[in-house]
Scaffold this motif. Structure first.
Motif, PDB file in Angstrom:
ATOM      1  N   ARG A  62       0.818  -1.222   0.000  1.00 30.06           N
ATOM      2  CA  ARG A  62       0.000   0.000   0.000  1.00 30.06           C
ATOM      3  C   ARG A  62       0.852   1.273   0.000  1.00 30.06           C
ATOM      4  O   ARG A  62       0.574   2.210  -0.738  1.00 30.06           O
ATOM      5  N   ASP A  63       1.918   1.267   0.821  1.00 29.06           N
ATOM      6  CA  ASP A  63       2.670   2.504   1.060  1.00 29.06           C
ATOM      7  C   ASP A  63       4.118   2.464   0.595  1.00 29.06           C
ATOM      8  O   ASP A  63       4.805   3.480   0.655  1.00 29.06           O
ATOM      9  N   GLY A  64       4.601   1.290   0.190  1.00 26.75           N
ATOM     10  CA  GLY A  64       5.988   1.166  -0.220  1.00 26.75           C
ATOM     11  C   GLY A  64       6.866   0.670   0.916  1.00 26.75           C
ATOM     12  O   GLY A  64       6.521   0.806   2.096  1.00 26.75           O
ATOM     13  N   VAL A  65       8.007   0.100   0.553  1.00 25.79           N
ATOM     14  CA  VAL A  65       8.891  -0.498   1.553  1.00 25.79           C
ATOM     15  C   VAL A  65       9.452   0.541   2.508  1.00 25.79           C
ATOM     16  O   VAL A  65       9.758   0.232   3.672  1.00 25.79           O
TER      17      VAL A  65
ATOM     18  N   ASP B 108      15.081  -7.448  13.964  1.00 28.17           N
ATOM     19  CA  ASP B 108      15.192  -6.074  13.480  1.00 28.17           C
ATOM     20  C   ASP B 108      14.346  -5.939  12.211  1.00 28.17           C
ATOM     21  O   ASP B 108      13.693  -6.891  11.774  1.00 28.17           O
ATOM     22  N   ARG B 109      14.384  -4.757  11.632  1.00 26.52           N
ATOM     23  CA  ARG B 109      13.581  -4.491  10.437  1.00 26.52           C
ATOM     24  C   ARG B 109      13.986  -5.396   9.276  1.00 26.52           C
ATOM     25  O   ARG B 109      13.138  -5.856   8.501  1.00 26.52           O
ATOM     26  N   SER B 110      15.281  -5.666   9.131  1.00 27.50           N
ATOM     27  CA  SER B 110      15.718  -6.493   8.003  1.00 27.50           C
ATOM     28  C   SER B 110      15.132  -7.900   8.084  1.00 27.50           C
ATOM     29  O   SER B 110      14.809  -8.505   7.053  1.00 27.50           O
ATOM     30  N   ALA B 111      14.977  -8.426   9.286  1.00 27.65           N
ATOM     31  CA  ALA B 111      14.369  -9.750   9.437  1.00 27.65           C
ATOM     32  C   ALA B 111      12.899  -9.720   9.040  1.00 27.65           C
ATOM     33  O   ALA B 111      12.382 -10.664   8.429  1.00 27.65           O
ATOM     34  N   LEU B 112      12.213  -8.636   9.352  1.00 19.93           N
ATOM     35  CA  LEU B 112      10.811  -8.485   8.950  1.00 19.93           C
ATOM     36  C   LEU B 112      10.700  -8.350   7.436  1.00 19.93           C
ATOM     37  O   LEU B 112       9.841  -8.982   6.803  1.00 19.93           O
ATOM     38  N   VAL B 113      11.579  -7.559   6.838  1.00 15.65           N
ATOM     39  CA  VAL B 113      11.598  -7.404   5.377  1.00 15.65           C
ATOM     40  C   VAL B 113      11.835  -8.761   4.715  1.00 15.65           C
ATOM     41  O   VAL B 113      11.170  -9.116   3.731  1.00 15.65           O
ATOM     42  N   ALA B 114      12.764  -9.540   5.254  1.00 13.90           N
ATOM     43  CA  ALA B 114      13.048 -10.862   4.696  1.00 13.90           C
ATOM     44  C   ALA B 114      11.829 -11.776   4.790  1.00 13.90           C
ATOM     45  O   ALA B 114      11.552 -12.566   3.883  1.00 13.90           O
ATOM     46  N   ALA B 115      11.086 -11.681   5.886  1.00 14.35           N
ATOM     47  CA  ALA B 115       9.885 -12.509   6.045  1.00 14.35           C
ATOM     48  C   ALA B 115       8.820 -12.151   5.015  1.00 14.35           C
ATOM     49  O   ALA B 115       8.147 -13.028   4.460  1.00 14.35           O
TER      50      ALA B 115
ATOM     51  N   VAL C 152       4.122 -10.617 -11.012  1.00 14.79           N
ATOM     52  CA  VAL C 152       4.812  -9.329 -10.885  1.00 14.79           C
ATOM     53  C   VAL C 152       3.857  -8.176 -11.185  1.00 14.79           C
ATOM     54  O   VAL C 152       3.862  -7.153 -10.492  1.00 14.79           O
ATOM     55  N   ALA C 153       3.023  -8.348 -12.202  1.00 20.86           N
ATOM     56  CA  ALA C 153       2.066  -7.293 -12.548  1.00 20.86           C
ATOM     57  C   ALA C 153       1.063  -7.059 -11.423  1.00 20.86           C
ATOM     58  O   ALA C 153       0.639  -5.927 -11.186  1.00 20.86           O
ATOM     59  N   GLU C 154       0.684  -8.120 -10.729  1.00 20.42           N
ATOM     60  CA  GLU C 154      -0.303  -7.999  -9.651  1.00 20.42           C
ATOM     61  C   GLU C 154       0.313  -7.542  -8.332  1.00 20.42           C
ATOM     62  O   GLU C 154      -0.407  -7.037  -7.464  1.00 20.42           O
ATOM     63  N   HIS C 155       1.627  -7.686  -8.193  1.00 21.96           N
ATOM     64  CA  HIS C 155       2.307  -7.332  -6.936  1.00 21.96           C
ATOM     65  C   HIS C 155       3.611  -6.586  -7.216  1.00 21.96           C
ATOM     66  O   HIS C 155       4.693  -7.036  -6.813  1.00 21.96           O
ATOM     67  N   PRO C 156       3.536  -5.451  -7.909  1.00 20.83           N
ATOM     68  CA  PRO C 156       4.779  -4.784  -8.338  1.00 20.83           C
ATOM     69  C   PRO C 156       5.672  -4.322  -7.194  1.00 20.83           C
ATOM     70  O   PRO C 156       6.892  -4.492  -7.248  1.00 20.83           O
ATOM     71  N   THR C 157       5.080  -3.749  -6.161  1.00 21.39           N
ATOM     72  CA  THR C 157       5.897  -3.249  -5.050  1.00 21.39           C
ATOM     73  C   THR C 157       6.499  -4.402  -4.256  1.00 21.39           C
ATOM     74  O   THR C 157       7.665  -4.352  -3.863  1.00 21.39           O
ATOM     75  N   LEU C 158       5.717  -5.432  -4.036  1.00 18.77           N
ATOM     76  CA  LEU C 158       6.218  -6.613  -3.351  1.00 18.77           C
ATOM     77  C   LEU C 158       7.365  -7.236  -4.139  1.00 18.77           C
ATOM     78  O   LEU C 158       8.392  -7.616  -3.562  1.00 18.77           O
ATOM     79  N   TYR C 159       7.222  -7.319  -5.453  1.00 20.15           N
ATOM     80  CA  TYR C 159       8.270  -7.921  -6.277  1.00 20.15           C
ATOM     81  C   TYR C 159       9.560  -7.106  -6.211  1.00 20.15           C
ATOM     82  O   TYR C 159      10.654  -7.667  -6.145  1.00 20.15           O
TER      83      TYR C 159
ATOM     84  N   LEU D 237      10.564  -5.445  -3.735  1.00 21.63           N
ATOM     85  CA  LEU D 237      11.159  -5.812  -2.451  1.00 21.63           C
ATOM     86  C   LEU D 237      11.842  -7.168  -2.547  1.00 21.63           C
ATOM     87  O   LEU D 237      12.986  -7.343  -2.099  1.00 21.63           O
ATOM     88  N   MET D 238      11.162  -8.144  -3.142  1.00 22.55           N
ATOM     89  CA  MET D 238      11.710  -9.495  -3.257  1.00 22.55           C
ATOM     90  C   MET D 238      13.036  -9.511  -4.005  1.00 22.55           C
ATOM     91  O   MET D 238      13.928 -10.300  -3.693  1.00 22.55           O
ATOM     92  N   LYS D 239      13.166  -8.649  -4.993  1.00 23.00           N
ATOM     93  CA  LYS D 239      14.361  -8.626  -5.833  1.00 23.00           C
ATOM     94  C   LYS D 239      15.276  -7.448  -5.523  1.00 23.00           C
ATOM     95  O   LYS D 239      16.155  -7.113  -6.318  1.00 23.00           O
ATOM     96  N   SER D 240      15.109  -6.844  -4.372  1.00 24.35           N
ATOM     97  CA  SER D 240      15.932  -5.684  -4.030  1.00 24.35           C
ATOM     98  C   SER D 240      17.376  -6.117  -3.778  1.00 24.35           C
ATOM     99  O   SER D 240      17.629  -7.217  -3.277  1.00 24.35           O
ATOM    100  N   PRO D 241      18.340  -5.259  -4.126  1.00 25.72           N
ATOM    101  CA  PRO D 241      19.751  -5.594  -3.889  1.00 25.72           C
ATOM    102  C   PRO D 241      20.047  -5.921  -2.434  1.00 25.72           C
ATOM    103  O   PRO D 241      20.919  -6.741  -2.143  1.00 25.72           O
TER     104      PRO D 241
END
Length: 198
Positions: free
Chosen positions: A27-30, A55-62, A101-108, A110-114
């Motif tokens: 909804r709001d971005g990572v 920490d936040r990184s563990a939540l992002v990974a989840a 990817v089209a249905e979940h662009p922001t999530l994707y 995040l999934m593929k973030s460096p």
């Protein structure tokens, strides 16, 4: 009002926190994702998430792992409706990938973030991220065993197909391409035909 250190939650708090985190991301971005925001969205104290995420990184990974689990499930559902031929299933999987990817662009993103490219610190994420590629590798292995991959090995072929669908999906998300599903299907079919699999 409860003191800050107190919290109570009926049910699976870790799952609820992860679901709330995913909602915030989509909804709001990572950038908006914080442990405090997730606690507020779940209705628990600000310290409660730390019982499950260091920490936040563990939540992002989840959240990313949940995304990969969904991508894999949707891909496998698409493969189940395709013909038994591995090449046709690869085409179906390519379509499912770009659709996700089209249905979940922001999530994707995040999934593929460096920041998550090295999954070693997050074993659950590493396992989830590997599954879509493992299914592709298995189908390419079937083609290779049947003598239907000429001039290329399964590992290299898998990397090329992943690069194709990832590239198409990303460009479509950034509004550079239209009709990503058709492009993914046609591109995967062209590659497979060139390798002698179709």
């Amino acid at each position: 009002m409860k003191p800050e250190s107190a919290w109570h939650f009926d049910g699976d708090l870790k799952a609820a926190l992860t679901a709330a985190a995913r909602t915030i991301v989509e909804r709001d971005g990572v950038e908006a994702l914080t442990l405090r925001a997730v606690a507020a969205a779940t209705g628990v104290s600000a310290m409660a998430p730390y019982h499950h995420f260091r920490d936040r990184s563990a939540l992002v990974a989840a959240v990313a792992a949940q995304g990969f689990d969904q991508l894999y499930a949707e891909k496998m559902a698409a493969l189940a409706t395709a013909s038994g031929d591995p090449a046709q299933r690869i085409v179906a999987g390519s379509i499912a990938y770009v659709r996700f990817v089209a249905e979940h662009p922001t999530l994707y993103r995040l999934m593929k973030s460096p920041a998550l490219a090295n999954c070693a610190a997050h074993p659950d994420l590493a396992a989830a991220a590997a599954r879509p590629g493992q299914s592709l590798a298995a189908m390419l292995g079937e083609l290779a065993a049947a003598g239907r991959l000429r001039g290329i090995g399964p590992e290299q072929a898998g990397a090329i197909i992943w690069a194709l669908v990832h590239g198409i999906a990303t460009l479509a998300n950034d509004a550079y391409l239209a009709d990503a599903e058709t492009l993914a299907a046609d591109g995967a079919a062209a590659l497979l035909a060139g390798w002698g699999a179709l």
